[in-house]
Design a protein around this motif. Structure first.
Motif, PDB file in Angstrom:
ATOM      1  N   VAL A  99       0.861  -1.194   0.000  1.00  0.00           N
ATOM      2  CA  VAL A  99       0.000   0.000   0.000  1.00  0.00           C
ATOM      3  C   VAL A  99       0.891   1.237   0.000  1.00  0.00           C
ATOM      4  CG1 VAL A  99      -1.806   1.283   1.222  1.00  0.00           C
ATOM      5  CG2 VAL A  99      -1.788  -1.223   1.295  1.00  0.00           C
ATOM      6  N   ALA A 100       0.497   2.219  -0.776  1.00  0.00           N
ATOM      7  CA  ALA A 100       1.226   3.488  -0.795  1.00  0.00           C
ATOM      8  C   ALA A 100       0.235   4.621  -1.004  1.00  0.00           C
ATOM      9  CB  ALA A 100       2.273   3.490  -1.909  1.00  0.00           C
ATOM     10  N   GLU A 101       0.592   5.759  -0.473  1.00  0.00           N
ATOM     11  CA  GLU A 101      -0.271   6.934  -0.620  1.00  0.00           C
ATOM     12  C   GLU A 101       0.417   7.963  -1.510  1.00  0.00           C
ATOM     13  OE1 GLU A 101      -1.442   8.502   3.119  1.00  0.00           O
ATOM     14  OE2 GLU A 101      -1.999   6.557   3.944  1.00  0.00           O
ATOM     15  N   ALA A 102      -0.411   8.713  -2.204  1.00  0.00           N
ATOM     16  CA  ALA A 102       0.121   9.803  -3.024  1.00  0.00           C
ATOM     17  C   ALA A 102      -0.935  10.902  -3.080  1.00  0.00           C
ATOM     18  CB  ALA A 102       0.449   9.316  -4.435  1.00  0.00           C
ATOM     19  N   SER A 103      -0.490  12.104  -3.256  1.00  0.00           N
ATOM     20  CA  SER A 103      -1.445  13.206  -3.365  1.00  0.00           C
ATOM     21  C   SER A 103      -0.950  14.215  -4.391  1.00  0.00           C
ATOM     22  CB  SER A 103      -1.636  13.891  -2.010  1.00  0.00           C
ATOM     23  OG  SER A 103      -0.402  14.416  -1.562  1.00  0.00           O
ATOM     24  N   TYR A 104      -1.878  14.996  -4.855  1.00  0.00           N
ATOM     25  CA  TYR A 104      -1.492  16.023  -5.823  1.00  0.00           C
ATOM     26  C   TYR A 104      -2.480  17.186  -5.752  1.00  0.00           C
ATOM     27  CZ  TYR A 104      -5.256  14.302  -8.834  1.00  0.00           C
ATOM     28  OH  TYR A 104      -6.489  13.953  -9.336  1.00  0.00           O
ATOM     29  N   PHE A 105      -2.060  18.331  -6.255  1.00  0.00           N
ATOM     30  CA  PHE A 105      -2.917  19.517  -6.314  1.00  0.00           C
ATOM     31  C   PHE A 105      -3.333  19.770  -7.754  1.00  0.00           C
ATOM     32  CE2 PHE A 105      -0.748  20.309  -2.307  1.00  0.00           C
ATOM     33  CZ  PHE A 105      -1.780  20.816  -1.514  1.00  0.00           C
ATOM     34  N   ASN A 177       2.302   7.005 -10.385  1.00  0.00           N
ATOM     35  CA  ASN A 177       3.704   6.626 -10.580  1.00  0.00           C
ATOM     36  C   ASN A 177       4.513   6.835  -9.303  1.00  0.00           C
ATOM     37  OD1 ASN A 177       3.326   5.901 -13.260  1.00  0.00           O
ATOM     38  ND2 ASN A 177       3.917   7.925 -14.053  1.00  0.00           N
ATOM     39  N   GLU A 178       4.206   7.898  -8.571  1.00  0.00           N
ATOM     40  CA  GLU A 178       4.920   8.160  -7.315  1.00  0.00           C
ATOM     41  C   GLU A 178       4.623   7.063  -6.294  1.00  0.00           C
ATOM     42  OE1 GLU A 178       4.819  13.061  -7.743  1.00  0.00           O
ATOM     43  OE2 GLU A 178       3.710  12.059  -6.125  1.00  0.00           O
TER      44      GLU A 178
END
Lengths: 187, 289
Positions: A99-105, A177-178
């Motif tokens: 599991v991985a988290e990523a966020s963006y604006f 991708n991150e």
């Protein structure tokens, strides 16, 4: 006088020891040398790759000495034990979940959080799931991405994943991708 | 007894080290020829009525034989076991390069990428379907798989214990009067030159090299190995089965050293890789034993 007698006894004992000492043990031949080889005649006619040698092994240097075996190097992949070849073909590779988290604006400064779950068998992605801002995909970009990304990653080696504008969602693809890079680092 | 014949585009040798009556020898020869011929009819991409050709053409096979189901499941598993380096959905690429049933060796157009066995190949006891544009090709492990089938038949049906089966370099050996059987590894670009030798004892062996089965046409030089870059000129593998050795010998040509190390640990292989330019053979410790 007793000293002289004792000295003579020591000399005689030492001489007897030298005379009747067991010969030095001959080192055992290497196992490989004991293995019965198929004679050249028996091997004659083997098809490609396995014909008996008709020339000396190739030399690795200008030296006239056959050097193929001497120049062999060993890949140090076995650190503790020799592999036993008579083993079952059943592999015990189990799927692992990451599991991985990523966020963006967005350009409007709206933040979106993704939680990416990947199930891997070895390095191959066999299942995946994404939550978008804590739930299913709702925005057009997320829906577009969610409907298309699986086909791009399932059955692919995680080291080769690099999505770009999947389902028309460029920022979501970058965030994905991150997350994949994060999971790759966990392997 | 030593028997040789042609099948699946290569020379086969069956060598039996124990004494057999002439009658049994004849029975074994007839059995092997029949078995191999049936297998080729069923699974060769070059046979228009084979199950493989049927699946490639019709994209579906209804009520497949259990043997075909097992064969495909095994091939599909190889994709995962090799971390995607071995792919059985490359038939269309070989065909586009000219490695087709007629051996035209003429490029027939731009090739698509390989298929994705996880999502393109669906296998159930009642139905096999192939989606996408990719075609199936069993060339990467089919011959080794047949060697294993033959070995089991010799052992369990004919009660023969001491033998070597050599299908064009894909081998399975039991033993010769409880002694290992020595085989020679040939230089990939210098026919007849030995690199080294190794022994087999109840295990399979295979080699793979991009310097074998090479052809040229107007679009360049081609090989049966589908990869952009290769890490060796030849790979030699000893494994529990010949099919494993066959498939992983090809896959290892596309792997870096770290990936090979992982494969060796996971699959318990013995591996040797040869670099023709440096004339250097690298091998795992267990390869020469």
């Amino acid at each position: 006088m007793p000293y002289i007698i004792a000295f003579v006894i020591i000399i005689v004992a030492a001489g007897a020891l030298l005379l009747f000492r067991q010969p030095v043990e001959v080192p055992a031949e290497p196992v490989a040398a004991e293995i019965a080889e198929v004679s050249a005649e028996e091997a004659t006619g083997f098809p490609e790759g396995f014909t008996p040698p008709t020339e000396q092994p190739p030399a690795a240097s200008p030296s006239t000495e056959p050097a193929a075996l001497e120049t062999d190097t060993v890949i140090e992949v076995e650190t503790t034990e020799e592999v036993v070849l008579e083993v079952s073909t059943e592999t015990t590779t189990e799927n692992r979940t990451f599991v991985a988290e990523a966020s963006y604006f967005t350009p409007r400064r709206t933040e979106h959080d993704l939680i990416i779950t990947l199930e891997l068998e070895g390095e191959t992605i066999v299942a995946s799931n994404i939550t978008y801002d804590g739930g299913p995909a709702i925005t057009p970009a997320h829906s577009g991405f969610d409907g298309a990304y699986s086909a791009e990653i399932i059955g692919q080696n995680i080291n080769e994943i690099d999505l770009s504008r999947v389902g028309g969602a460029s920022l979501t693809s970058v965030a994905f991708n991150e997350a994949v890079a994060d999971i790759r680092a966990q392997l | 007894m030593k028997h040789s014949f042609q099948a699946l585009g290569t020379t086969w040798w069956i060598e039996i080290f124990q004494d057999l009556t002439e009658t049994t020898q004849d029975e074994v020869k007839d059995f092997v020829l029949s078995y191999v011929s049936t297998y080729e009819q069923n699974y060769s991409r070059f046979q228009p009525d084979s199950l493989v050709s049927t699946l490639n053409r019709d994209r579906t096979v209804v009520n497949p034989t259990s043997e075909f189901v097992q064969l495909l499941e095994y091939g599909k598993r190889l994709y995962l076991r090799s971390d995607t380096h071995f792919n059985l959905l490359t038939g269309h690429i070989l065909e586009s390069k000219g490695y087709d049933a007629d051996y035209t060796f003429t490029t027939s157009g731009p090739a698509l990428g390989p298929g994705n066995p996880v999502i393109d190949l669906h296998i159930s006891p009642d139905l096999i379907t192939l989606t996408g544009d990719a075609n199936l090709d069993l060339g990467g492990f089919g011959k080794g798989y047949l060697v294993d089938l033959l070995a089991r038949q010799l052992q369990h049906t004919h009660r023969i214990e001491q033998f070597l089966i050599n299908g064009g370099g894909d081998m399975y050996a039991t033993h010769n009067n409880n002694q290992p059987i020595t085989i020679h590894l040939e230089h990939p670009t210098k026919p007849g030159v030995m690199i080294t030798n190794t022994t087999l004892y109840n295990n399979g062996f295979a080699a793979s090299s991009p310097h074998r089965r090479v052809w040229e046409n107007s679009t360049g030089t081609h090989t049966h190995i589908i990869a952009d870059t290769l890490t060796a000129d030849a790979t030699f593998i000893k494994a529990a089965t010949t099919a494993d050795a066959d498939a992983f010998a090809t896959a290892a040509l596309m792997m870096n050293q770290h990936q090979i190390e992982q494969l060796v640990k996971t699959e318990r292989l013995a591996v040797a890789q040869f670099n023709a330019q440096s004339e250097q053979l690298k091998s795992t410790k267990n390869f020469s034993s």
